[in-house]
Design a protein around this motif. Sequence first.
Motif, PDB file in Angstrom:
ATOM      1  N   SER A   1       0.802  -1.229   0.000  1.00 47.72           N
ATOM      2  CA  SER A   1       0.000   0.000   0.000  1.00 47.72           C
ATOM      3  C   SER A   1       0.833   1.276   0.000  1.00 47.72           C
ATOM      4  O   SER A   1       1.954   1.318   0.524  1.00 47.72           O
ATOM      5  CB  SER A   1      -0.912   0.017   1.226  1.00 47.72           C
ATOM      6  N   GLY A   2       0.215   2.328  -0.537  1.00 42.56           N
ATOM      7  CA  GLY A   2       0.818   3.649  -0.460  1.00 42.56           C
ATOM      8  C   GLY A   2       0.545   4.324   0.862  1.00 42.56           C
ATOM      9  O   GLY A   2       1.332   5.141   1.340  1.00 42.56           O
ATOM     10  N   ARG A   3      -0.580   3.982   1.485  1.00 45.01           N
ATOM     11  CA  ARG A   3      -0.896   4.477   2.827  1.00 45.01           C
ATOM     12  C   ARG A   3      -1.903   3.538   3.474  1.00 45.01           C
ATOM     13  O   ARG A   3      -2.664   2.855   2.792  1.00 45.01           O
ATOM     14  CB  ARG A   3      -1.448   5.911   2.785  1.00 45.01           C
ATOM     15  N   GLU A   4      -1.905   3.499   4.802  1.00 41.25           N
ATOM     16  CA  GLU A   4      -2.815   2.678   5.586  1.00 41.25           C
ATOM     17  C   GLU A   4      -3.075   3.375   6.911  1.00 41.25           C
ATOM     18  O   GLU A   4      -2.250   4.169   7.386  1.00 41.25           O
ATOM     19  CB  GLU A   4      -2.232   1.293   5.863  1.00 41.25           C
ATOM     20  N   GLY A   5      -4.214   3.059   7.530  1.00 41.26           N
ATOM     21  CA  GLY A   5      -4.456   3.482   8.902  1.00 41.26           C
ATOM     22  C   GLY A   5      -3.827   2.460   9.846  1.00 41.26           C
ATOM     23  O   GLY A   5      -2.893   2.745  10.596  1.00 41.26           O
ATOM     24  N   PHE A   6      -4.352   1.252   9.790  1.00 44.02           N
ATOM     25  CA  PHE A   6      -3.779   0.101  10.490  1.00 44.02           C
ATOM     26  C   PHE A   6      -4.388  -1.128   9.822  1.00 44.02           C
ATOM     27  O   PHE A   6      -5.524  -1.495  10.117  1.00 44.02           O
ATOM     28  CB  PHE A   6      -4.105   0.132  11.989  1.00 44.02           C
ATOM     29  N   PRO A   7      -3.678  -1.757   8.885  1.00 49.78           N
ATOM     30  CA  PRO A   7      -4.285  -2.783   8.036  1.00 49.78           C
ATOM     31  C   PRO A   7      -4.664  -4.055   8.782  1.00 49.78           C
ATOM     32  O   PRO A   7      -3.845  -4.633   9.508  1.00 49.78           O
ATOM     33  CB  PRO A   7      -3.197  -3.063   6.994  1.00 49.78           C
ATOM     34  N   TYR A   8      -5.907  -4.491   8.586  1.00 50.66           N
ATOM     35  CA  TYR A   8      -6.357  -5.747   9.186  1.00 50.66           C
ATOM     36  C   TYR A   8      -5.578  -6.934   8.639  1.00 50.66           C
ATOM     37  O   TYR A   8      -5.391  -7.942   9.330  1.00 50.66           O
ATOM     38  CB  TYR A   8      -7.858  -5.940   8.955  1.00 50.66           C
ATOM     39  N   THR A   9      -5.128  -6.840   7.395  1.00 50.62           N
ATOM     40  CA  THR A   9      -4.321  -7.927   6.824  1.00 50.62           C
ATOM     41  C   THR A   9      -3.086  -8.189   7.666  1.00 50.62           C
ATOM     42  O   THR A   9      -2.695  -9.344   7.891  1.00 50.62           O
ATOM     43  CB  THR A   9      -3.904  -7.576   5.381  1.00 50.62           C
ATOM     44  N   LEU A  10      -2.469  -7.126   8.160  1.00 52.85           N
ATOM     45  CA  LEU A  10      -1.288  -7.272   9.014  1.00 52.85           C
ATOM     46  C   LEU A  10      -1.643  -8.013  10.297  1.00 52.85           C
ATOM     47  O   LEU A  10      -0.919  -8.923  10.733  1.00 52.85           O
ATOM     48  CB  LEU A  10      -0.724  -5.888   9.337  1.00 52.85           C
ATOM     49  N   VAL A  11      -2.747  -7.656  10.917  1.00 55.44           N
ATOM     50  CA  VAL A  11      -3.188  -8.304  12.151  1.00 55.44           C
ATOM     51  C   VAL A  11      -3.446  -9.790  11.895  1.00 55.44           C
ATOM     52  O   VAL A  11      -2.967 -10.665  12.632  1.00 55.44           O
ATOM     53  CB  VAL A  11      -4.470  -7.631  12.689  1.00 55.44           C
ATOM     54  N   GLU A  12      -4.214 -10.073  10.850  1.00 52.71           N
ATOM     55  CA  GLU A  12      -4.577 -11.463  10.548  1.00 52.71           C
ATOM     56  C   GLU A  12      -3.341 -12.301  10.225  1.00 52.71           C
ATOM     57  O   GLU A  12      -3.254 -13.470  10.635  1.00 52.71           O
ATOM     58  CB  GLU A  12      -5.572 -11.496   9.391  1.00 52.71           C
ATOM     59  N   ALA A  13      -2.391 -11.720   9.495  1.00 52.01           N
ATOM     60  CA  ALA A  13      -1.192 -12.460   9.136  1.00 52.01           C
ATOM     61  C   ALA A  13      -0.348 -12.794  10.365  1.00 52.01           C
ATOM     62  O   ALA A  13       0.075 -13.943  10.544  1.00 52.01           O
ATOM     63  CB  ALA A  13      -0.356 -11.651   8.133  1.00 52.01           C
ATOM     64  N   LEU A  14      -0.117 -11.814  11.221  1.00 47.93           N
ATOM     65  CA  LEU A  14       0.726 -12.060  12.399  1.00 47.93           C
ATOM     66  C   LEU A  14       0.061 -13.055  13.348  1.00 47.93           C
ATOM     67  O   LEU A  14       0.741 -13.889  13.956  1.00 47.93           O
ATOM     68  CB  LEU A  14       1.027 -10.746  13.111  1.00 47.93           C
ATOM     69  N   LEU A  15      -1.260 -12.991  13.498  1.00 43.51           N
ATOM     70  CA  LEU A  15      -1.954 -13.957  14.351  1.00 43.51           C
ATOM     71  C   LEU A  15      -1.901 -15.361  13.756  1.00 43.51           C
ATOM     72  O   LEU A  15      -1.971 -16.350  14.487  1.00 43.51           O
ATOM     73  CB  LEU A  15      -3.403 -13.518  14.579  1.00 43.51           C
ATOM     74  N   ALA A  16      -1.786 -15.446  12.428  1.00 41.90           N
ATOM     75  CA  ALA A  16      -1.643 -16.746  11.762  1.00 41.90           C
ATOM     76  C   ALA A  16      -0.181 -17.185  11.686  1.00 41.90           C
ATOM     77  O   ALA A  16       0.129 -18.232  11.111  1.00 41.90           O
ATOM     78  CB  ALA A  16      -2.229 -16.677  10.353  1.00 41.90           C
ATOM     79  N   ARG A  17       0.718 -16.384  12.279  1.00 38.94           N
ATOM     80  CA  ARG A  17       2.162 -16.649  12.270  1.00 38.94           C
ATOM     81  C   ARG A  17       2.700 -16.729  10.840  1.00 38.94           C
ATOM     82  O   ARG A  17       3.579 -17.550  10.522  1.00 38.94           O
ATOM     83  CB  ARG A  17       2.513 -17.909  13.063  1.00 38.94           C
ATOM     84  N   CYS A  18       2.155 -15.888   9.989  1.00 39.58           N
ATOM     85  CA  CYS A  18       2.625 -15.762   8.615  1.00 39.58           C
ATOM     86  C   CYS A  18       3.493 -14.515   8.519  1.00 39.58           C
ATOM     87  O   CYS A  18       3.030 -13.411   8.838  1.00 39.58           O
ATOM     88  CB  CYS A  18       1.439 -15.647   7.650  1.00 39.58           C
ATOM     89  N   PRO A  19       4.753 -14.620   8.130  1.00 39.13           N
ATOM     90  CA  PRO A  19       5.619 -13.435   8.073  1.00 39.13           C
ATOM     91  C   PRO A  19       5.130 -12.428   7.041  1.00 39.13           C
ATOM     92  O   PRO A  19       4.507 -12.787   6.038  1.00 39.13           O
ATOM     93  CB  PRO A  19       6.987 -14.015   7.695  1.00 39.13           C
ATOM     94  N   VAL A  20       5.420 -11.159   7.290  1.00 43.09           N
ATOM     95  CA  VAL A  20       4.912 -10.065   6.461  1.00 43.09           C
ATOM     96  C   VAL A  20       6.070  -9.216   5.955  1.00 43.09           C
ATOM     97  O   VAL A  20       6.978  -8.859   6.714  1.00 43.09           O
ATOM     98  CB  VAL A  20       3.937  -9.171   7.267  1.00 43.09           C
ATOM     99  N   LEU A  21       6.007  -8.870   4.684  1.00 46.09           N
ATOM    100  CA  LEU A  21       6.877  -7.862   4.089  1.00 46.09           C
ATOM    101  C   LEU A  21       5.997  -6.703   3.658  1.00 46.09           C
ATOM    102  O   LEU A  21       4.932  -6.927   3.081  1.00 46.09           O
ATOM    103  CB  LEU A  21       7.634  -8.429   2.880  1.00 46.09           C
ATOM    104  N   SER A  22       6.437  -5.476   3.925  1.00 49.84           N
ATOM    105  CA  SER A  22       5.515  -4.357   3.738  1.00 49.84           C
ATOM    106  C   SER A  22       6.225  -3.080   3.322  1.00 49.84           C
ATOM    107  O   SER A  22       7.405  -2.864   3.631  1.00 49.84           O
ATOM    108  CB  SER A  22       4.743  -4.100   5.042  1.00 49.84           C
ATOM    109  N   THR A  23       5.472  -2.226   2.646  1.00 54.79           N
ATOM    110  CA  THR A  23       5.886  -0.839   2.484  1.00 54.79           C
ATOM    111  C   THR A  23       5.806  -0.174   3.864  1.00 54.79           C
ATOM    112  O   THR A  23       5.127  -0.681   4.768  1.00 54.79           O
ATOM    113  CB  THR A  23       4.956  -0.117   1.494  1.00 54.79           C
TER     114      THR A  23
END
Length: 346
Positions: A249-271
């Motif tokens: 994303s170019g901007r976010e407030g607080f992405p739910y995708t990030l929350v769901e990924a970390l709770l699923a123990r899936c690593p995240v790469l992000s802007t």
Amino acid sequence: MSAPDCLTVVQLIATPGGNWGGMEKHTADLSAELVRRGHKVHVLAHPEYQNRFSNTIHFHPLPVQWGRRNPLLKWRLRKILRELSPNVLHAQGNKAAAMLSGEGKPGSVTLGTLHGTKSSHKDFDKLDGVIAVSKGIQQALTHPDTKLIHNGIRPHGNSVITTHRIPESQDFALAIGRLEPVKQFDNLIAAWATLKPQLPLYILGNGSEADALRSQIERLNARGFIKLPGHEDNPAAWLQHASVCVISSGREGFPYTLVEALLARCPVLSTPVNGALDLLPADSLAASTDPGALQTLLSERLADLEGLKNSQNVCFERASQELTLEAMTNLTADFYYQLLRKKTAN
């Protein structure tokens, strides 16, 4: 006079129907959990949203598609508030904050949750308190009484029912979100087509950019390893199988995708957007939101997915403690009582 144990809370959403996004989901989840704890919650929102809320929540349809200064809308809002006499008036988003400005009464408090950065937050300055969903948003505020409360979700359990079949026989990367320009999926597709990693990329979601993104994939001859299945009702199940989740994303407030990924123990790469800046290690963030920076990040980190996952173990543990619906509601209710005590003392 102390605040009652059981609060009457009004949640106001001023979205004009149609889109059901993170802010609306946040309100529904928070309202349901407050009711579960014994509070009485009234939601004022566009009539289209009524079936999104549990029947334990009192829903009041409001024509919020009208302008915030519409005199009839103001009259209807004030009439409902007089009848309910709430302890807490909670605005979700900028327009709702503008509508609640000046509506507080003795013994009640007004507050708003800011879900994204705007050029002006003046409407929040007129409320008793402000909740920011990320550090970046909180730092942009001038209000003297703010609280940082990250979005939290209820654990999804182990449901295996999905809209689209999960490619369980192979490793894959995942991106999730509305197919809209702000998500910058065109940058992600371009980077993936250039790098040609060993794992395919699946982008879950619908939106106005769908046809353009499919055309881009065809033009880059990437149809074999970049897929757009469409909207998915159970992204948590996909995240439990994904090797990595990418936020472009170019901007976010607080992405739910990030929350769901970390709770699923899936690593995240992000802007470097709000939320990701709060929770991810620096080497999991692109240097900027530019296409080249995202490509550089992917080139460096996709080569060692096991190392990437190990580097985020502390993020997974933090998410399990802080990014739950229970934790979010605890902090929100505490802030309600804090503001009420302050109002009573004054």
